[in-house]
Each structure stands twice: as structure tokens, then as C-alpha cells.
Design a protein around this motif. Structure first.
Motif, PDB file in Angstrom:
ATOM      1  N   GLY A 107      21.031 -18.237  35.837  1.00  0.00           N
ATOM      2  CA  GLY A 107      21.371 -19.599  36.226  1.00  0.00           C
ATOM      3  C   GLY A 107      22.409 -20.345  35.650  1.00  0.00           C
ATOM      4  O   GLY A 107      23.132 -19.750  34.802  1.00  0.00           O
ATOM      5  N   ASN A 108      22.392 -21.694  35.547  1.00  0.00           N
ATOM      6  CA  ASN A 108      23.555 -22.327  34.907  1.00  0.00           C
ATOM      7  C   ASN A 108      23.231 -22.360  33.493  1.00  0.00           C
ATOM      8  O   ASN A 108      22.006 -23.027  33.062  1.00  0.00           O
ATOM      9  N   GLU A 109      23.961 -21.830  32.780  1.00  0.00           N
ATOM     10  CA  GLU A 109      23.697 -21.524  31.203  1.00  0.00           C
ATOM     11  C   GLU A 109      23.998 -23.010  30.482  1.00  0.00           C
ATOM     12  O   GLU A 109      23.691 -23.047  29.297  1.00  0.00           O
ATOM     13  N   LYS A 110      24.925 -23.788  31.033  1.00  0.00           N
ATOM     14  CA  LYS A 110      25.182 -25.063  30.351  1.00  0.00           C
ATOM     15  C   LYS A 110      24.102 -26.137  30.152  1.00  0.00           C
ATOM     16  O   LYS A 110      23.881 -26.775  31.166  1.00  0.00           O
ATOM     17  N   TRP A 111      23.203 -26.235  29.171  1.00  0.00           N
ATOM     18  CA  TRP A 111      22.004 -26.823  29.099  1.00  0.00           C
ATOM     19  C   TRP A 111      22.205 -27.933  28.359  1.00  0.00           C
ATOM     20  O   TRP A 111      23.206 -28.235  27.444  1.00  0.00           O
ATOM     21  N   SER A 112      21.406 -29.266  28.636  1.00  0.00           N
ATOM     22  CA  SER A 112      21.313 -30.373  27.936  1.00  0.00           C
ATOM     23  C   SER A 112      20.255 -30.480  26.986  1.00  0.00           C
ATOM     24  O   SER A 112      20.305 -31.307  26.004  1.00  0.00           O
ATOM     25  N   VAL A 113      19.142 -30.048  27.321  1.00  0.00           N
ATOM     26  CA  VAL A 113      17.982 -29.912  26.347  1.00  0.00           C
ATOM     27  C   VAL A 113      17.433 -28.571  26.216  1.00  0.00           C
ATOM     28  O   VAL A 113      17.489 -27.700  26.918  1.00  0.00           O
ATOM     29  N   MET A 114      16.837 -28.374  25.016  1.00  0.00           N
ATOM     30  CA  MET A 114      16.418 -27.104  24.722  1.00  0.00           C
ATOM     31  C   MET A 114      15.324 -26.349  25.648  1.00  0.00           C
ATOM     32  O   MET A 114      15.088 -25.077  25.558  1.00  0.00           O
ATOM     33  N   ASP A 115      14.629 -27.282  26.241  1.00  0.00           N
ATOM     34  CA  ASP A 115      13.760 -26.609  27.205  1.00  0.00           C
ATOM     35  C   ASP A 115      14.250 -25.712  28.132  1.00  0.00           C
ATOM     36  O   ASP A 115      13.428 -24.700  28.703  1.00  0.00           O
ATOM     37  N   VAL A 116      15.605 -25.789  28.471  1.00  0.00           N
ATOM     38  CA  VAL A 116      16.075 -24.976  29.541  1.00  0.00           C
ATOM     39  C   VAL A 116      15.985 -23.554  29.031  1.00  0.00           C
ATOM     40  O   VAL A 116      15.739 -22.542  29.402  1.00  0.00           O
ATOM     41  N   MET A 117      16.345 -23.411  27.863  1.00  0.00           N
ATOM     42  CA  MET A 117      16.725 -21.907  27.013  1.00  0.00           C
ATOM     43  C   MET A 117      15.204 -21.257  26.909  1.00  0.00           C
ATOM     44  O   MET A 117      14.851 -20.171  27.454  1.00  0.00           O
ATOM     45  N   PHE A 118      14.110 -22.227  26.583  1.00  0.00           N
ATOM     46  CA  PHE A 118      12.731 -21.777  26.564  1.00  0.00           C
ATOM     47  C   PHE A 118      12.208 -21.176  27.741  1.00  0.00           C
ATOM     48  O   PHE A 118      11.733 -20.212  27.945  1.00  0.00           O
ATOM     49  N   LYS A 119      12.608 -22.025  28.938  1.00  0.00           N
ATOM     50  CA  LYS A 119      11.815 -21.761  30.210  1.00  0.00           C
ATOM     51  C   LYS A 119      12.742 -20.735  30.802  1.00  0.00           C
ATOM     52  O   LYS A 119      11.808 -19.669  31.588  1.00  0.00           O
ATOM     53  N   VAL A 120      13.609 -20.186  30.634  1.00  0.00           N
ATOM     54  CA  VAL A 120      14.513 -19.191  31.277  1.00  0.00           C
ATOM     55  C   VAL A 120      13.992 -17.997  30.544  1.00  0.00           C
ATOM     56  O   VAL A 120      13.700 -16.937  31.320  1.00  0.00           O
ATOM     57  N   GLY A 121      13.503 -18.137  28.973  1.00  0.00           N
ATOM     58  CA  GLY A 121      12.910 -16.954  28.458  1.00  0.00           C
ATOM     59  C   GLY A 121      11.491 -16.693  28.955  1.00  0.00           C
ATOM     60  O   GLY A 121      11.449 -15.451  29.335  1.00  0.00           O
ATOM     61  N   ILE A 122      10.876 -17.605  29.104  1.00  0.00           N
ATOM     62  CA  ILE A 122       9.278 -17.186  29.535  1.00  0.00           C
ATOM     63  C   ILE A 122       9.104 -16.998  30.896  1.00  0.00           C
ATOM     64  O   ILE A 122       7.884 -16.154  31.259  1.00  0.00           O
ATOM     65  N   LYS A 123      10.063 -17.086  31.932  1.00  0.00           N
ATOM     66  CA  LYS A 123       9.951 -16.834  33.324  1.00  0.00           C
ATOM     67  C   LYS A 123      10.382 -15.562  33.489  1.00  0.00           C
ATOM     68  O   LYS A 123      10.120 -14.761  34.407  1.00  0.00           O
ATOM     69  N   GLU A 124      11.025 -14.561  32.547  1.00  0.00           N
ATOM     70  CA  GLU A 124      11.243 -13.313  32.536  1.00  0.00           C
ATOM     71  C   GLU A 124      10.016 -12.375  32.349  1.00  0.00           C
ATOM     72  O   GLU A 124       9.139 -12.990  31.467  1.00  0.00           O
ATOM     73  N   ASN A 125       9.696 -11.260  32.712  1.00  0.00           N
ATOM     74  CA  ASN A 125       8.702 -10.526  32.778  1.00  0.00           C
ATOM     75  C   ASN A 125       8.228 -10.087  31.413  1.00  0.00           C
ATOM     76  O   ASN A 125       7.093 -10.186  31.042  1.00  0.00           O
ATOM     77  N   ASP A 126       9.122  -9.773  30.452  1.00  0.00           N
ATOM     78  CA  ASP A 126       8.861  -9.655  29.218  1.00  0.00           C
ATOM     79  C   ASP A 126       9.352 -10.506  28.092  1.00  0.00           C
ATOM     80  O   ASP A 126       9.551 -10.292  26.967  1.00  0.00           O
TER      81      ASP A 126
END
Length: 588
Positions: A384-403
Motif C-alpha cells: 500500500g501507500n508507505e507514507k504514513w501519518s500515524v503509527m497505526d498504519v504500520m501496525f495494521k499493515v503488519g497484522i493483516k499479513e498471514n504471519d
């Protein structure tokens, strides 16, 4: 009572208003926390060394769930991932009042937990004339106040209105939204799943706990806007510790009996099923504390490994500003389950930015791993769009992956850029500095040697080293580089200012996992902070707040709505006392 018009001069403490502003802009979270610890100091009653707290937590973890007494038939529930969980094996059985023995102490209101929400509740209850006892299992009070920075506040509170023009207060605030706008924003960010009455009461009553603190001597260090919400925030002098000390002083002023090293062990119920107090260890002996109502605010289950593995597997380690030194072992939640409470989204945690395993917070590798280059999953597909404004983006990108993992891919040009130019991520949202890192190249090479960073002279070599599908990654990188050279991300619309080709060898990759600050939810409550049973009916005499309660955060924590966790803890504690007063008056 201390006058709320008291002025404080930060220059007298060796730091100027301009310096405070600079610190806020350049990693204010860590800078101000360190400033508070260095200048304000932590009293024994509000902070215990990590070793001592860890001893308490470790003992609790070693005991695990072995001491839990099942209540009734086993009921199977599922977490948000759809995993079956036996709730009854967590429950600590209630004790009938007839078997509790003679009361060692009696009060109107018993508060279990001496952190932000518990102490706020006890202080306000005392001010309402309720005889109140607070039990804290650790040897000191304070709980998570040591990690509290900004606390959510709106324009209707006295501090925002009366302190905005104080030259000694850093004021970056802006007028906040209407109740309608605040309610709608928060409900939208919780997918409209939050308890509507609870959110409405929070919005309408948020000012009251801040007014209480202000009138009892708390004063702001900074007034702040939210990152992307119509709200605002207050950073108190001394931050969370400073605000907590005001709460505790108020509780003591109003005659609250505060008992430390006194863990509650089970709730006590009467013949009608109403909660009538709790059993506790006081002076190493079991004691019945009789009460007309009980509030539970013990801080969640961040240090109960069995509960973590059940509800939030794969979330990685606790992040900086964490609960590791606190005895948050889920005992409050388990006692309420024994009284008939039901779970509320225990699979949620307060997110931190994703981190590289075994890499310390805010180090060069940690910073590089967050930069908005190319984020891919294990098959090499961009996320997705890697330019994030709040840290939730990084967290949610991670937990949506299978592992629960993803990778950030950079090149040598990115390394040179990070060594000489400010970082692209927002320092405010990662609680660190955006300054260039001159020794970035050396740090990454050390990471390669340590196994925390992957390296390859080609994309294919990098993929093999990191465990990413080579063909998938090559395809993604070719497409990405074409867009970067054209200056437009036609796939995910990244800000052109962060759109750089990643084509200069050697290449590096970081394996990121979602880290977290604390567990987020406990048992279900209603809009009046009452704990409810499986039929949605209040359990008489039982209230819960902070991280022991749910129905407020339903789609994870939103850092764009800054200060929400502490704001919610303050609110649930304060508002519960109002409801308890009404409940007890109705018993007479």
C-alpha cells in the motif's frame, strides 16, 4: 485546594519555552518523558524500579492460570481472528458473602487498582462523600501513569480556556470540534461498533475530569492538537506522573484509604448476585473488604503470557513506554469473568509502530526500517501507500499479513539520504528524532552481521537472504521504480516527496513485526461504566474502567485521536464514581 490560577515558569527549571517547542516538534514524546523524569522526579509512590515490578509480574506469570476456579459450564467464544477460546478457564470464581467471613473493612466504594483510572475514580468518589478504599497489588501506586504523555481534551475544559494565553505554557492547540463532530469522528474510526452511549458520555463529560485535576492543582506544560481529529490534548506538568500525583493527593484529601501490597483475589457476591466487595491479601492475610459497589481498573493483561498467546498471538514484543515493569496480569478481568462478565475484543492491543525484532527503539536500524520506501509481504507484493501519518498504519499493515510480518526494502541511495537529510517519517508519531543519522551505513552493516538486517547485491540475492519470493519481489520493484522515475505512484498514490527509485545496490531489507504498548480491552461495559453479563444486563454493584473494560476501542487504537487511552482511563474512573453515587443512593 490549590488555586488553578497558579503559574509555572519552565525557565526556572532550566528549559525555555522555545526549547520545549523544539522538543515537541523533534520527538517530543521521548524528549518530554525524559525531561519529566529528570526534572520532575519520580516519587516512590508513583514509580517502582523495573526489577521490582518485574518480580511481581513474573510471579504472576509463573502462577499462570493454574489458580483459576472455573465457574459453571464451559462457554466457547471466539476472538476477532475466529479462534475458539474457553472463557471459563480464565474466570476466578466469586465467593458468596456467606463464605467470605467477617469484614475486615467496610466502605461504600471499593476500587481495585491504583493506576490512572482507579485513582481518578477513588479521588472523585471521595469528593462525592463516598467512603472509599483503594486496593493496589504493587507496593506503590501509579500504574501506567509513568508512560502517559498527552491526554485527550476538548475546548470545553477550563484548562484549554484559561491557560491558552499563559506564556509559560506551550500552546499548539486549536479549537476542537463540536460534540457532534467528535462523536461522529470517533465512531467512524471504530467502524461504528463502539457502544454509542459510552462514546457520547465520553465526549460530553471529558472536560469534567480535567476540570477536577485543574481545580486540585494540576497545570499544563503543553496544549496540543490531535494529529488528524477534531480533538486536542493536554500534557500536564510532570506528564502522567504529575497528573497522577494530583489525583492521589486529592484522594488522600478526601479521606480515601489507600492500601498497597494488597492484591484483590476474588469478588464477593450476595444472595441476589450483586457484587458486595472483594477478598484481598492485606498484611499477607486474606481479608474481606465489604462494599456497596466495586470498581475494577487493574490495567489489562500485558504480562500474562498465556492470555497474550491466546488473544494477540504474533503481535511481537511490547514497545518502548511499555507495561513490562507493571503487574498487569489480567487478574481484574478474570475476577469479573467469574462474576458473569463477558469478554470484549480482548484481541485488540494499543499499537506501536512496527519494529525489527531484537532491535532497540529509536536506534538507526529502527528508524531506517520505518522509512517509506517499499513495503512488501513474503510473496513480494507491495502492501500500500508507505507514507504514513500515524503509527497505526504500520501496525495494521503488519497484522493483516498471514504471519504478522512484512518487509521494508531500501537501497544504497536511501542509506546516503538518511545519513545526510532529515528522515521522512513524522518524529512526533514515532516518538523519536527525525534528524539525519550520519552513521547509518555502519549501523546497517552491523545489523547484517547481527542478523537483524538482510542484504543483497541484487534484488534476487536480497530476496533469498530475507526469505521473500524472488520473482514476486523483482516484479514489484520494477513496477515501483518505473513509477518513481515518472514521479507518480499510480498504484497507491504515495506522496511524490517520498517517491524515490530503489535501484542502487547494495539493497537492504528489514523484517517488521507489529509491536504494541498495552492490551486494550477487557470485559463489556455499558454507557454508565457498568459491567454487563451475557444478556447485556448490568451486574449490580460492578463497574470497570481503563484497560479492564471494553466497547470503546473496537477497531484498534487510533493515534490520530491523540491521548485516547489515558483520556478513556481518566473518564471511566471519574464517570464511574458518579454512577456509583447514584446506585448507592438508590439502595437506601
Amino acid at each position: 485546594m490549590v488555586s488553578r490560577f497558579r503559574l509555572h515558569n519552565h525557565r526556572a527549571h532550566g528549559i525555555s519555552r522555545a526549547q520545549l517547542g523544539d522538543r515537541m516538534q523533534n520527538g517530543g514524546g521521548i524528549a518530554m518523558t525524559r525531561y519529566a523524569k529528570e526534572k520532575k522526579g519520580l516519587t516512590r509512590r508513583t514509580f517502582l524500579t523495573g526489577a521490582a515490578f518485574t518480580g511481581v509480574a513474573t510471579a504472576a506469570a509463573a502462577a499462570g492460570l493454574a489458580g483459576c476456579a472455573p465457574t459453571g459450564a464451559e462457554e466457547v467464544s471466539t476472538d476477532r481472528a475466529g479462534n475458539a477460546a474457553q472463557t471459563s478457564d480464565l474466570a476466578i470464581a466469586t465467593v458468596p458473602v456467606a463464605e467470605a467471613g467477617e469484614p475486615a473493612r467496610e466502605c461504600d466504594y471499593l476500587v481495585i487498582g491504583g493506576g490512572n483510572c482507579g485513582m481518578m475514580s477513588a479521588a472523585h468518589a471521595g469528593s462525592l462523600g463516598l467512603s472509599t478504599i483503594l486496593l493496589e497489588k504493587s507496593s506503590v501506586t501509579g500504574g501506567s501513569s509513568v508512560g502517559t504523555e498527552v491526554t485527550m481534551a476538548f475546548s470545553d475544559c477550563k484548562i484549554m480556556q484559561e491557560c491558552a494565553d499563559d506564556p509559560n505554557v506551550i500552546n499548539m492547540s486549536q479549537p476542537t470540534g463540536t460534540y457532534d463532530e467528535l462523536y461522529t469522528y470517533f465512531m467512524m474510526h471504530n467502524s461504528w461498533e463502539a457502544n454509542a452511549e459510552l462514546v457520547s458520555n465520553y465526549v460530553k463529560n471529558n472536560h469534567r475530569q480535567h476540570d477536577f485535576l485543574y481545580e486540585h492543582g494540576a497545570y499544563p506544560m503543553m496544549l496540543l492538537p490531535s494529529l488528524d481529529a477534531p480533538g486536542g490534548g493536554i500534557m500536564y506538568e510532570g506528564q502522567g506522573v504529575g497528573a497522577f500525583e494530583v489525583m492521589q493527593a486529592a484522594a488522600e484529601e478526601y479521606g480515601v484509604e489507600i492500601i498497597t501490597s494488597a492484591p484483590a483475589t476474588a469478588l464477593v457476591v450476595d444472595e441476589a448476585g450483586a457484587v458486595a466487595g472483594a477478598l484481598a491479601k492485606i498484611d499477607n492475610e486474606s481479608a474481606f473488604v465489604k462494599a456497596k459497589a466495586v470498581f475494577v481498573g487493574t490495567g489489562g493483561f500485558s504480562n500474562n503470557q498465556e492470555m497474550i498467546e491466546r488473544y494477540i498471538p504474533g503481535y511481537g514484543t511490547l514497545a518502548w513506554k511499555n507495561d513490562a515493569h507493571l503487574a498487569h496480569d489480567g487478574d481484574g478481568i478474570r475476577m469479573m469473568l467469574g462474576a458473569g462478565a463477558v469478554e470484549s475484543d480482548l484481541s485488540l492491543a494499543q499499537p506501536s509502530a512496527s519494529s525489527v525484532e531484537n532491535v532497540a527503539w529509536d536506534t538507526p536500524i529502527d528508524k531506517a526500517a520505518r522509512e517509506p520506501y517499499v513495503w512488501v509481504n513474503a510473496v513480494g507484493k507491495r502492501l500500500g501507500n508507505e507514507k504514513w501519518s500515524v503509527m497505526d498504519v504500520m501496525f495494521k499493515v503488519g497484522i493483516k499479513e498471514n504471519d504478522y510480518v512484512y518487509f521494508n526494502v531500501i537501497d544504497s541511495a536511501a542509506v546516503e539520504r538518511m545519513a545526510s537529510e532529515p528522515l521522512m517519517t513524522s518524529a512526533r508519531t514515532v516518538l523519536g528524532s527525525s534528524d539525519p543519522v550520519p552513521d547509518m551505513a555502519e549501523a546497517l552493516e552491523q545489523g547484517v552481521s547481527d542478523g537483524t538486517v538482510f542484504k543483497g547485491e541484487t534484488i534476487e540475492e536480497l530476496a533469498a537472504a530475507a526469505g521473500i519470493d524472488a520473482e514476486g519481489l523483482a516484479t514489484t520493484m520494477n513496477a515501483y521504480n518505473k513509477m518513481a522515475k515518472a514521479g507518480e505512484d499510480t498504484e497507491f498514490f504515495k506522496d511524490p516527496a517520498a517517491l524515490f527509485p530503489v535501484d542502487q545496490p547494495p539493497f537492504y531489507a528489514f523484517r517488521l513485526i507489529p509491536s504494541w504498548y498495552s492490551t486494550l480491552c477487557g470485559v463489556k461495559i455499558n454507557g454508565k461504566i457498568q459491567v454487563v453479563n451475557g444478556q447485556g444486563k448490568p451486574i449490580p454493584g460492578l463497574y470497570a474502567g481503563g484497560l479492564d473494560s471494553g466497547e470503546f476501542f473496537k477497531d484498534n487504537y487510533n493515534h490520530g485521536f491523540s491521548g485516547g487511552c489515558s483520556g478513556y482511563s481518566y473518564f471511566t474512573g471519574f464517570f464511574a464514581a458518579d454512577q456509583v453515587k447514584e446506585y448507592i443512593d438508590g439502595l437506601q
